[in-house]
Design a protein around this motif. Sequence first.
Motif, PDB file in Angstrom:
ATOM      1  N   TYR A 179       0.877  -1.181   0.000  1.00  0.00           N
ATOM      2  CA  TYR A 179       0.000   0.000   0.000  1.00  0.00           C
ATOM      3  C   TYR A 179       0.908   1.224   0.000  1.00  0.00           C
ATOM      4  O   TYR A 179       1.571   1.527   1.008  1.00  0.00           O
ATOM      5  CB  TYR A 179      -0.919  -0.006   1.240  1.00  0.00           C
ATOM      6  CG  TYR A 179      -1.699  -1.300   1.373  1.00  0.00           C
ATOM      7  CD1 TYR A 179      -2.914  -1.485   0.721  1.00  0.00           C
ATOM      8  CD2 TYR A 179      -1.184  -2.368   2.135  1.00  0.00           C
ATOM      9  CE1 TYR A 179      -3.607  -2.690   0.821  1.00  0.00           C
ATOM     10  CE2 TYR A 179      -1.870  -3.567   2.240  1.00  0.00           C
ATOM     11  CZ  TYR A 179      -3.077  -3.717   1.587  1.00  0.00           C
ATOM     12  OH  TYR A 179      -3.756  -4.919   1.686  1.00  0.00           O
ATOM     13  N   ARG A 180       0.945   1.908  -1.140  1.00  0.00           N
ATOM     14  CA  ARG A 180       1.899   3.003  -1.315  1.00  0.00           C
ATOM     15  C   ARG A 180       1.319   4.305  -0.764  1.00  0.00           C
ATOM     16  O   ARG A 180       0.377   4.848  -1.322  1.00  0.00           O
ATOM     17  CB  ARG A 180       2.191   3.154  -2.809  1.00  0.00           C
ATOM     18  CG  ARG A 180       3.470   3.868  -3.122  1.00  0.00           C
ATOM     19  CD  ARG A 180       3.882   3.768  -4.586  1.00  0.00           C
ATOM     20  NE  ARG A 180       2.863   3.231  -5.463  1.00  0.00           N
ATOM     21  CZ  ARG A 180       3.069   2.275  -6.350  1.00  0.00           C
ATOM     22  NH1 ARG A 180       4.245   1.742  -6.495  1.00  0.00           N
ATOM     23  NH2 ARG A 180       2.098   1.861  -7.140  1.00  0.00           N
ATOM     24  N   LEU A 181       1.899   4.785   0.358  1.00  0.00           N
ATOM     25  CA  LEU A 181       1.517   6.088   0.899  1.00  0.00           C
ATOM     26  C   LEU A 181       2.569   7.093   0.445  1.00  0.00           C
ATOM     27  O   LEU A 181       3.570   6.709  -0.170  1.00  0.00           O
ATOM     28  CB  LEU A 181       1.437   6.028   2.426  1.00  0.00           C
ATOM     29  CG  LEU A 181       0.531   4.927   3.005  1.00  0.00           C
ATOM     30  CD1 LEU A 181       0.459   5.034   4.524  1.00  0.00           C
ATOM     31  CD2 LEU A 181      -0.868   4.995   2.402  1.00  0.00           C
ATOM     32  N   GLU A 182       2.375   8.363   0.781  1.00  0.00           N
ATOM     33  CA  GLU A 182       3.349   9.379   0.338  1.00  0.00           C
ATOM     34  C   GLU A 182       4.733   9.089   0.904  1.00  0.00           C
ATOM     35  O   GLU A 182       5.746   9.243   0.225  1.00  0.00           O
ATOM     36  CB  GLU A 182       2.934  10.789   0.795  1.00  0.00           C
ATOM     37  CG  GLU A 182       1.705  11.349   0.127  1.00  0.00           C
ATOM     38  CD  GLU A 182       0.409  10.820   0.744  1.00  0.00           C
ATOM     39  OE1 GLU A 182       0.470  10.204   1.841  1.00  0.00           O
ATOM     40  OE2 GLU A 182      -0.649  10.997   0.120  1.00  0.00           O
ATOM     41  N   ASP A 183       4.786   8.669   2.169  1.00  0.00           N
ATOM     42  CA  ASP A 183       6.075   8.567   2.852  1.00  0.00           C
ATOM     43  C   ASP A 183       6.584   7.146   3.017  1.00  0.00           C
ATOM     44  O   ASP A 183       7.700   6.935   3.473  1.00  0.00           O
ATOM     45  CB  ASP A 183       5.966   9.247   4.231  1.00  0.00           C
ATOM     46  CG  ASP A 183       4.769   8.719   5.032  1.00  0.00           C
ATOM     47  OD1 ASP A 183       3.853   8.140   4.415  1.00  0.00           O
ATOM     48  OD2 ASP A 183       4.762   8.878   6.261  1.00  0.00           O
ATOM     49  N   ARG A 184       5.800   6.133   2.694  1.00  0.00           N
ATOM     50  CA  ARG A 184       6.242   4.743   2.879  1.00  0.00           C
ATOM     51  C   ARG A 184       5.285   3.777   2.180  1.00  0.00           C
ATOM     52  O   ARG A 184       4.214   4.178   1.728  1.00  0.00           O
ATOM     53  CB  ARG A 184       6.310   4.402   4.363  1.00  0.00           C
ATOM     54  CG  ARG A 184       4.963   4.549   5.035  1.00  0.00           C
ATOM     55  CD  ARG A 184       5.054   4.201   6.494  1.00  0.00           C
ATOM     56  NE  ARG A 184       4.416   5.215   7.297  1.00  0.00           N
ATOM     57  CZ  ARG A 184       4.186   5.103   8.583  1.00  0.00           C
ATOM     58  NH1 ARG A 184       4.590   4.045   9.224  1.00  0.00           N
ATOM     59  NH2 ARG A 184       3.595   6.057   9.249  1.00  0.00           N
ATOM     60  N   ASP A 196      -2.306   2.032  -4.756  1.00  0.00           N
ATOM     61  CA  ASP A 196      -2.270   3.422  -4.304  1.00  0.00           C
ATOM     62  C   ASP A 196      -3.584   3.655  -3.570  1.00  0.00           C
ATOM     63  O   ASP A 196      -4.604   3.917  -4.222  1.00  0.00           O
ATOM     64  CB  ASP A 196      -2.155   4.377  -5.504  1.00  0.00           C
ATOM     65  CG  ASP A 196      -0.792   4.276  -6.163  1.00  0.00           C
ATOM     66  OD1 ASP A 196       0.201   4.263  -5.432  1.00  0.00           O
ATOM     67  OD2 ASP A 196      -0.740   4.177  -7.398  1.00  0.00           O
ATOM     68  N   GLU A 198      -4.727   6.071  -1.913  1.00  0.00           N
ATOM     69  CA  GLU A 198      -5.276   7.442  -1.987  1.00  0.00           C
ATOM     70  C   GLU A 198      -6.049   7.781  -0.717  1.00  0.00           C
ATOM     71  O   GLU A 198      -7.216   8.162  -0.768  1.00  0.00           O
ATOM     72  CB  GLU A 198      -6.173   7.593  -3.224  1.00  0.00           C
ATOM     73  CG  GLU A 198      -5.443   7.373  -4.540  1.00  0.00           C
ATOM     74  CD  GLU A 198      -6.396   7.496  -5.727  1.00  0.00           C
ATOM     75  OE1 GLU A 198      -6.939   8.591  -5.933  1.00  0.00           O
ATOM     76  OE2 GLU A 198      -6.594   6.479  -6.420  1.00  0.00           O
ATOM     77  N   TRP A 199      -5.351   7.645   0.406  1.00  0.00           N
ATOM     78  CA  TRP A 199      -5.991   7.891   1.690  1.00  0.00           C
ATOM     79  C   TRP A 199      -5.966   9.374   2.043  1.00  0.00           C
ATOM     80  O   TRP A 199      -4.922  10.032   1.906  1.00  0.00           O
ATOM     81  CB  TRP A 199      -5.275   7.109   2.805  1.00  0.00           C
ATOM     82  CG  TRP A 199      -5.630   5.649   2.818  1.00  0.00           C
ATOM     83  CD1 TRP A 199      -6.629   5.045   2.133  1.00  0.00           C
ATOM     84  CD2 TRP A 199      -4.956   4.623   3.565  1.00  0.00           C
ATOM     85  NE1 TRP A 199      -6.636   3.689   2.413  1.00  0.00           N
ATOM     86  CE2 TRP A 199      -5.630   3.399   3.281  1.00  0.00           C
ATOM     87  CE3 TRP A 199      -3.868   4.596   4.433  1.00  0.00           C
ATOM     88  CZ2 TRP A 199      -5.247   2.187   3.848  1.00  0.00           C
ATOM     89  CZ3 TRP A 199      -3.484   3.390   5.000  1.00  0.00           C
ATOM     90  CH2 TRP A 199      -4.171   2.195   4.703  1.00  0.00           C
ATOM     91  N   THR A 200      -7.077   9.862   2.523  1.00  0.00           N
ATOM     92  CA  THR A 200      -7.120  11.140   3.215  1.00  0.00           C
ATOM     93  C   THR A 200      -7.189  10.765   4.684  1.00  0.00           C
ATOM     94  O   THR A 200      -8.054   9.976   5.075  1.00  0.00           O
ATOM     95  CB  THR A 200      -8.377  11.936   2.815  1.00  0.00           C
ATOM     96  OG1 THR A 200      -8.305  12.170   1.416  1.00  0.00           O
ATOM     97  CG2 THR A 200      -8.443  13.266   3.553  1.00  0.00           C
ATOM     98  N   ARG A 202      -5.481   8.914   8.092  1.00  0.00           N
ATOM     99  CA  ARG A 202      -4.844   7.606   8.281  1.00  0.00           C
ATOM    100  C   ARG A 202      -5.714   6.742   9.191  1.00  0.00           C
ATOM    101  O   ARG A 202      -6.478   7.271   9.998  1.00  0.00           O
ATOM    102  CB  ARG A 202      -3.463   7.781   8.962  1.00  0.00           C
ATOM    103  CG  ARG A 202      -2.423   8.457   8.085  1.00  0.00           C
ATOM    104  CD  ARG A 202      -1.959   7.513   6.978  1.00  0.00           C
ATOM    105  NE  ARG A 202      -0.933   8.112   6.147  1.00  0.00           N
ATOM    106  CZ  ARG A 202      -1.153   8.733   4.996  1.00  0.00           C
ATOM    107  NH1 ARG A 202      -2.388   8.859   4.542  1.00  0.00           N
ATOM    108  NH2 ARG A 202      -0.157   9.219   4.293  1.00  0.00           N
ATOM    109  N   THR A 361     -10.659   2.652  -3.295  1.00  0.00           N
ATOM    110  CA  THR A 361      -9.761   3.807  -3.352  1.00  0.00           C
ATOM    111  C   THR A 361     -10.423   4.864  -4.242  1.00  0.00           C
ATOM    112  O   THR A 361     -11.055   4.481  -5.237  1.00  0.00           O
ATOM    113  CB  THR A 361      -8.400   3.446  -3.978  1.00  0.00           C
ATOM    114  OG1 THR A 361      -8.600   3.142  -5.368  1.00  0.00           O
ATOM    115  CG2 THR A 361      -7.761   2.254  -3.312  1.00  0.00           C
TER     116      THR A 361
END
Length: 371
Positions: A179-184, A196, A198-200, A202, A361
């Motif tokens: 699960y690709r987040l912005e930071d990890r 992806d 695409e979480w707003t 966490r 997503t």
Amino acid sequence: MTGGGAATSVNGVLAELFAAAAHGCRDRSPLTQRLLTDAADDLRQGGVTARVMAGSERDREGAVPGLRFAGAVHRLVLEGRAPGLAKHYPSVGGRPHLPTLWQDALPALTEHTDLLRYRVQATVVQTNEPGRSAPLYGGLLVAAQEAAKAAGRHVPFCVRLLEVGASGGLNLRPHHVGYRLEDRVLGDPDSPLVLDPEWTGRPPADLGHRLRVVGRAGCDLHPVDVSTEDGRLHLSSFVWADQPQRWNRLRDALALAAADPVRVERSAGPEWLAKQLARTERDVLTVVWHSVVWQYVSPADRAMGRAVLADAAARATPTTPLALLVFEPRRTDGDYRFELLLKLWPAGISLNLGRGEGHGTPFTWDVTPWE
Ligand SMILES: C[S@@+](CC[C@H](N)C(=O)[O-])C[C@H]1O[C@@H](n2cnc3c(N)ncnc32)[C@H](O)[C@@H]1O
């Protein structure tokens, strides 16, 4: 004369259903929209589409005959049986050219009329959306950690995942997906399937903890065996060919399934769940999960499913806790919202964890009590 008139009028009803299905794909699949619009016109004129749909003229709207037709045509293309039409289908490397789509479809419809008619009649529209693994993964992290907190433990519970309405079982490996987040990247960054999400916001959980799944099983009234070519084609045919993101996601999920097979049992949910829940495992959180299933379940099965779950919930203990995690549409203000809901026993926790698009997503984490 009379018979012909009656045939024309039933085809007229079917044509309206095709037109409605075409309207439903606008903005999302111009290819399917065009195919169904032209097929609706052909039905009204008693063309080859009427012969393909013979026997299905009186289908209910809910059986979505138009989407069964579009799926059967897509499957011909995927099987390499419609080379002249394939050039319009991105799923096999083509590029849609809508003005010539129907003229290229006609030879395939004519050559394979009997096969198409058989498939339209024999198949129900069925999808299995791997994007839903993203809210599932976040929800499982929350469940494992909240159940541990409630039991006074420092380490999150291991999870046994039981999925009702699992289709091809593509969401039975949430711990093996990335699960690709912005930071990890959460989960498994080396997985063939990296989403992806695409979480707003966490999930309300420590994302540094790994999800440990020690058992998983699924059931479905119509399970799809994705270890077979037939099963893979069945699921693939219902993903619209000009939706590259969904198409790639399904391809990658099928690759993951091949590397990590899990069988989906043929059964109605309540009977299967009763058998599964009769057994408990110490120090394991049992999670019952379903996504976009509830609307298809009969009233009798709903009542029985609730009773089976209530019985298991009454037997849950701090060392053998139980969770219900669901991602289902709910109608609010005339619109559908897909919500992720969690209940935990014996902790007595009941949360609405957030909402997202139907395919999982994007998703917004926003925790409120689940009344
Ligand atoms: C829209 S699909 C969703 C599949 C999967 N849960 C997903 O999210 O991709 C709904 C599935 O529910 C299954 N289903 C419907 N009623 C059921 C029941 N009473 N027991 C078990 N499965 C059921 C259907 O066969 C179908 O595969």
